[in-house]
Every structure is written in C-alpha cells, then in structure tokens.
Design an enzyme around this catalytic site. Structure first.
Site, PDB file in Angstrom:
ATOM      1  N   TRP A  75       0.824  -1.220   0.000  1.00 58.35           N
ATOM      2  CA  TRP A  75       0.000   0.000   0.000  1.00 58.35           C
ATOM      3  C   TRP A  75       0.850   1.259   0.000  1.00 58.35           C
ATOM      4  O   TRP A  75       0.545   2.215  -0.713  1.00 58.35           O
ATOM      5  CB  TRP A  75      -1.011  -0.020   1.146  1.00 58.35           C
ATOM      6  N   ASP A 125      -1.881   6.922   6.233  1.00 58.87           N
ATOM      7  CA  ASP A 125      -2.944   6.036   5.774  1.00 58.87           C
ATOM      8  C   ASP A 125      -3.229   5.048   6.903  1.00 58.87           C
ATOM      9  O   ASP A 125      -2.418   4.174   7.199  1.00 58.87           O
ATOM     10  CB  ASP A 125      -2.464   5.302   4.507  1.00 58.87           C
ATOM     11  N   LYS A 182     -12.484  -1.661   6.277  1.00 58.97           N
ATOM     12  CA  LYS A 182     -11.731  -2.663   7.042  1.00 58.97           C
ATOM     13  C   LYS A 182     -12.249  -2.717   8.480  1.00 58.97           C
ATOM     14  O   LYS A 182     -12.746  -3.727   8.941  1.00 58.97           O
ATOM     15  CB  LYS A 182     -10.249  -2.321   7.087  1.00 58.97           C
TER      16      LYS A 182
HETATM   17  N1  PMP Z   1      -4.355   1.525   2.006  1.00 57.40           N
HETATM   18  C1  PMP Z   1      -4.492   0.432   2.773  1.00 57.40           C
HETATM   19  C2  PMP Z   1      -3.631   0.282   3.994  1.00 57.40           C
HETATM   20  C3  PMP Z   1      -5.428  -0.556   2.439  1.00 57.40           C
HETATM   21  O1  PMP Z   1      -5.565  -1.653   3.193  1.00 57.40           O
HETATM   22  C4  PMP Z   1      -6.225  -0.376   1.282  1.00 57.40           C
HETATM   23  C5  PMP Z   1      -7.290  -1.358   0.897  1.00 57.40           C
HETATM   24  N2  PMP Z   1      -7.006  -2.675   1.074  1.00 57.40           N
HETATM   25  C6  PMP Z   1      -6.037   0.769   0.508  1.00 57.40           C
HETATM   26  C7  PMP Z   1      -5.104   1.697   0.907  1.00 57.40           C
HETATM   27  C8  PMP Z   1      -6.846   1.009  -0.731  1.00 57.40           C
HETATM   28  O2  PMP Z   1      -8.146   1.264  -0.342  1.00 57.40           O
HETATM   29  P1  PMP Z   1      -9.339   1.479  -1.352  1.00 57.40           P
HETATM   30  O3  PMP Z   1      -9.564   0.195  -2.075  1.00 57.40           O
HETATM   31  O4  PMP Z   1     -10.482   1.845  -0.451  1.00 57.40           O
HETATM   32  O5  PMP Z   1      -8.970   2.586  -2.260  1.00 57.40           O
END
Ligand code: PMP
Length: 346
Positions: free
Chosen positions: A90, A159, A183
């Site tokens: 991420w 994040d 989450k």
């Molecule tokens: N950052 C983290 C730490 C995540 O776990 C996720 C989703 N798994 C995201 C970003 C991306 O999120 P989204 O699909 O809501 O854009």
C-alpha cells in the site's frame, strides 16, 4: 467483520428509520434526518479519537486510493518534494501515485527484507525541503504495523485504512489521517479524512474542485451526495465502540487476539509468520503453511468451519487472518483450534 449488534440494528431500522416512515437508503442527504445521522457520526468519531477542535473531519468517497492522489494534489504540487516511507504494497501504491504529481523522496524502504519490518526512524533519510512525511500505519497485505508514531517536524500524513479505531492515537501528532472505512469501520464506499485546519490554509489550489480538500470542508462533506448509508452504518459502529469501552478497550482486545494467534504460529513448526515480532500487525495476521500445496485444502476445511476470507492477497499468497475490532476472541480461538487440528493431520 462488523459487530453483529450493528448488523441487527441496521436490519431492524432498514424499513423505517426512527419512525420517519422511510429507510436511510431512501433518505435525501439534505434531509433533517440525515443531517442528524451525519452529525452524530462525526460527534462520536471525534469523541472516540479525542480529535482537537482545530481538525476537520470529512466523509468522502473514492477510497484510500483517491487519497493517494488528493494528498499530493493539495500539498505536494508546486512544492519541493514529499517524504514517503516504503513498508509494503500500500505504501508502494501511495508512492507511485505521488510520483506522477511531484518529487518523492523515499526516506526508507523495507524492500530488502520483502517488507517484513518497519524501518526504524533513525535510519530514515528525511529531505530538508519536504512538504510532508507519509506512511502507512498498517500494511494490510503483509501484516506489518507501526506500533509507534514517527516524530517529525513536518506535517505527518498517515494512511490508517486498516487500523484506525483499533487503539487510541494522538491525533495532534498528525497533519492528515485518512482511512477507507471498509476494514475496521463500516461498509465500503466511505473514506474518512481528518485534517489539521492550518494545513488547508496553506494548501495549493487543487486542479479540480472535487480534489480540493477545501471544497469538502466548506461544504461539510456535502459538496455532492456523500455515501449516506455507509456513514449511517459507520455511525452505528461508533456507538458500538463507545458501548464497548472505546479505543482503550479495543486495544486490549486486539492485543489479546493477535497474541493468541502469533503465539500459536511461533510454537508451530508447520505454520510461520515472517514479520519481525515488534512490527507485527494486530489487525492482519499473515501466515504460511509448510507446504503451499496444502493451501487449498486448508482453505476448504476453514470454510466448512465458517472461518472465512483467510486466503492471502493475490500478490503475496499465503494466508491472512483479518481480526478487526468486531472479531471476538472466540473467533480467533476457533481458528487456532482448526490450525492445530490441520497441523496434526498433515
Ligand atoms: N491503504 C491500505 C492500507 C489498504 O488496506 C487499502 C485497501 N485494502 C487501501 C489503501 C486502498 O483502499 P481502497 O480500495 O479503499 O482505495
């Protein structure tokens, strides 16, 4: 996993919210009823995180992925560079998104060890002209979590998609926090942003209204239709969290649950977790089987026991137990019992 009480309450209120004669799914976002829902959600969110008055809370859409771009569009474009910590998939995506918009300085990377640890801050090479420092508090896929808050002069941008509300945090240490709700908070479709007001004053005008944080702060998250039902369910989760004793109680539960699973994995010669002990995630426990050929069999047996969604992310394989706030200790115990049984049988 969402708390069963929340799902039951949402079900009970589905057809007629508080005697209003209609469902939250049918409500205008401009109605008085919805105004009370979003106001109460924000109040409880602020209480739970003890958010200081000089921070604004936004209920947006677009996921954390849109924040990967909104953050640099508001704070990096036109500035020297931004500092990013690379701890997994991420943060890698956040870096890639920011690199299209400006200069990124990767202050530290754990790629050398396949992202199995958090690089300590004394090894970071911070830039002198950076606009902010960005990190991902919990790498959901690799199961690597910061159990400390970086101590930097620059605005800290984080994040927290997969660990916001899992424990108390000191919001005043941050310039901006963002989290996709799906989450640990509520349904997909809602993204929460918590931003310090003075940073908004200094931000560049973003190239589009929708990408500019000020558009949303000025409109109270109502520049356009917000994700009303997701906000409503998140509000129910905030009520539930308060009833459970808030984030101090959550932190204690989350620690106990993760410890139970990691202790079992560490004592096993069949299951393994590669993450440095002090950096292991309390939310997402990654593990591998001694023989990957048994993965499918393990998942089939798990599903038969209602132990769901254990398949690791397609990018790294293996298994991943997501044990967010709503997962009870008994759920983790059930997984450990199954793992024990599987190990004995194979
Ligand atoms: N950052 C983290 C730490 C995540 O776990 C996720 C989703 N798994 C995201 C970003 C991306 O999120 P989204 O699909 O809501 O854009």
């Amino acid at each position: 996993m969402l708390p069963e009480e929340v799902l039951r309450q949402a079900a009970a209120e589905m057809l007629d919210w508080h005697g209003s004669g209609h469902s939250v799914l049918e409500m205008s976002h401009r109605s008085q009823e919805f105004a009370s829902i979003i106001a109460s959600a924000e109040r409880n969110l602020r209480d739970l995180l003890a958010i200081p008055d000089n921070y604004r809370v936004l209920f947006l859409q677009g996921g954390a992925t849109l924040q990967f771009e909104m953050v640099p569009l508001n704070f990096l474009v036109g500035c020297g560079c931004a500092d990013y910590v690379h701890t997994g998939i991420w943060s890698g995506k956040a870096i890639k998104a920011a690199q299209r918009l400006g200069k990124v300085n990767v202050v530290a990377s754990a790629e050398d060890a396949k992202f199995t640890y958090v690089p300590p801050q004394n090894e970071w090479r911070l830039a002198t002209d950076a606009a902010y420092v960005h990190y991902v508090a919990n790498e959901t896929i690799g199961g690597v979590e910061f159990h400390w808050t970086p101590d930097v002069e620059l605005p800290l941008v984080c994040d927290m998609s997969s660990n916001l509300f899992s424990r108390p945090i000191d919001v005043s240490r941050y310039g901006l926090i963002y989290a996709g709700a799906q989450k640990n908070i509520g349904p997909a479709g809602l993204t929460i942003v918590i931003v310090r007001e003075d940073l908004l004053g200094k931000a560049q005008p973003a190239p589009s209204l929708m990408m500019d944080y000020r558009t949303h702060t000025r409109a109270g998250s109502m520049h356009n239709t917000p994700p009303t039902y997701a906000i409503y369910v998140a509000g129910l989760v905030f009520d539930w969290l308060k009833g459970q004793g808030g984030l101090v109680a959550m932190a204690k539960n989350n620690y106990e649950k993760a410890q139970l699973l990691y202790d079992f994995i560490d004592a096993s010669s069949f299951f393994a977790n590669p993450v440095r002990k002090c950096d292991r995630s309390l939310m997402n426990v990654f593990f591998t089987l001694a023989d990957p050929a048994l993965d499918e069999l393990f998942l089939t047996g798990a599903k038969e026991r209602a132990l769901l969604q254990l398949k690791g992310h397609q990018l790294i394989g293996g298994m991943r137990a997501s044990i967010y706030n709503a997962m009870p200790l008994a759920g983790v115990q059930a997984l450990v019992n199954y793992m024990q049984e599987f190990e004995a049988g194979h």
